[in-house]
Write an enzyme that holds these catalytic residues in place. Structure first.
Site, PDB file in Angstrom:
ATOM      1  N   ASP A  53     -28.778 -18.083  40.073  1.00 20.27           N
ATOM      2  CA  ASP A  53     -29.196 -18.919  38.952  1.00 20.27           C
ATOM      3  C   ASP A  53     -28.397 -18.598  37.688  1.00 20.27           C
ATOM      4  O   ASP A  53     -27.855 -19.498  37.028  1.00 20.27           O
ATOM      5  CB  ASP A  53     -30.693 -18.720  38.703  1.00 20.27           C
ATOM      6  CG  ASP A  53     -31.253 -19.717  37.705  1.00 20.27           C
ATOM      7  OD1 ASP A  53     -30.921 -20.903  37.807  1.00 20.27           O
ATOM      8  OD2 ASP A  53     -32.031 -19.304  36.824  1.00 20.27           O
ATOM      9  N   THR A  64     -32.962 -15.600  49.732  1.00 18.43           N
ATOM     10  CA  THR A  64     -32.675 -14.340  50.435  1.00 18.43           C
ATOM     11  C   THR A  64     -32.246 -13.227  49.487  1.00 18.43           C
ATOM     12  O   THR A  64     -31.971 -12.117  49.933  1.00 18.43           O
ATOM     13  CB  THR A  64     -31.572 -14.550  51.491  1.00 18.43           C
ATOM     14  OG1 THR A  64     -30.404 -15.080  50.865  1.00 18.43           O
ATOM     15  CG2 THR A  64     -32.044 -15.501  52.577  1.00 18.43           C
TER      16      THR A  64
END
Length: 349
Positions: free
Chosen positions: A17, A102
């Site tokens: 992000d 993940t």
């Protein structure tokens, strides 16, 4: 188009992000993200890509892994499904995914990979789009322990056989020169090689689990050439790879589009095969078609032989394919994950 594993709130998170925000332009992207507001886990929203070399960014919120009993898998399925649906609505030519959830969210990589491949594979059966799955390195691919263990054992068994032949200096050719013959591939995928003339007192029999047999020039599709002239022999050439492939497609009941999508083959490549009778495919392309058509080992080897492609018991790519075919597993994305795991070319083109 790229997919960002977003924070559910309009703030800059960690990992992927934060990297996306930096590349796109933090203030520009954050302002657009605040306009959208919160995004629920499993949902997706779209913003412009700003400074990134893409048209749009799809922001999807993955599940935080707890124990697998809090809907984590359903949420992850939804992340891929909703993102791909947005890409289709925007008529994207390509889309790139990270392996969602993940990282800091802790979703087990092997399960995350299987979910990603399942959703991407389902989508590609009905859409033409290039889908890229991005991981940091090969170690990030961790298949389930059972699957990896089975393949490791399968490959190691063949490694033992190869080592034995090396150590004792007994090759397949030498065994054949001593009266050995290949007896073919039985239904369980196990290949037996028996002696027809014995030079030793003990019975010799060797077992190669799943190893494909070479073509037997004394049987179909080869003809009895002992009493034929060369001109007569050359008049009996068999079907080309292209001819045999489309014969098998017709017999399968599937249409062309379904087959090349299941084979992970580009439409343009398929069109070239359709138009060129003497087309010689790459090995990974030919095998991809065999997987899409769910051919058994003898039929697959026959198809490959028409493109002058053979399998070897010393080749890991061949052994992995043999493992899946003899176990009746024809999910090309699962097979490609295993091939990637073992450093082999993946199927398709």
């Amino acid at each position: 188009m790229i997919v960002n594993t977003a924070n559910p709130y309009p703030v800059i998170g960690n990992g992927t992000d934060s990297a996306v925000y930096r590349a796109a332009g933090e203030q520009l992207l954050l302002a657009e993200r605040k306009r959208i507001g919160n995004i629920a886990p499993g949902q997706a929203a779209v913003t412009p890509a700003f400074n990134l070399p893409a048209r749009f960014i799809i922001h999807t919120v993955g599940p935080v892994w707890v124990d697998g009993n809090h809907g984590e898998r359903d949420i992850l399925h939804s992340c891929y499904e909703k993102s791909l649906s947005k890409a289709a609505e925007l008529k994207a030519d390509s889309i790139a995914f990270p392996l969602i959830a993940t990282g800091v969210y802790g979703f087990p990589r092997d399960e995350a990979l299987n979910i990603a491949l399942a959703e991407i594979g389902k989508f590609l059966l009905t859409h033409d789009m290039k889908v890229i799955l991005v991981v940091f390195d090969r170690k990030a691919f961790e298949l389930s322990g059972l699957l990896v263990g089975d393949i490791d054992e399968f490959i190691d068994d063949h490694g033992v056989q190869i080592a034995r032949e090396t150590e004792y200096g007994v090759s397949m050719n030498r065994l054949e020169s001593r009266g050995m013959e290949w007896t073919g591939m039985p239904a369980d995928g196990k290949l037996f090689r028996r002696g027809t003339e014995r030079t030793d007192t003990e019975e010799e029999e060797e077992l190669f689990d799943g190893a494909p047999a070479p073509m037997d020039p004394t049987s179909e599709p080869f003809m009895d050439v002992e009493n034929e002239s060369l001109d007569d022999v050359l008049q009996h050439t068999g079907d080309t790879f292209q001819q045999k492939l489309f014969e098998l497609i017709d017999a399968s009941g599937m249409d062309d589009v379904t087959v090349y999508k299941k084979a992970n083959i580009d439409r343009k490549v398929f069109s070239r095969i359709r138009c060129k009778e003497d087309y010689k495919p790459k090995k990974k392309t030919a095998v991809a078609f065999a997987i899409a058509l769910q051919l058994d080992m003898p039929t697959m080897l026959d198809l490959l032989s028409r493109a002058e492609i053979a399998f070897s018991p010393s080749n890991k790519f061949d052994l992995v394919i043999t493992y899946f075919v003899t176990h009746g597993i024809y999910d090309i994305y699962e097979i490609n994950a295993a091939l990637f795991k073992y450093g082999q070319p993946i199927l398709g083109e």
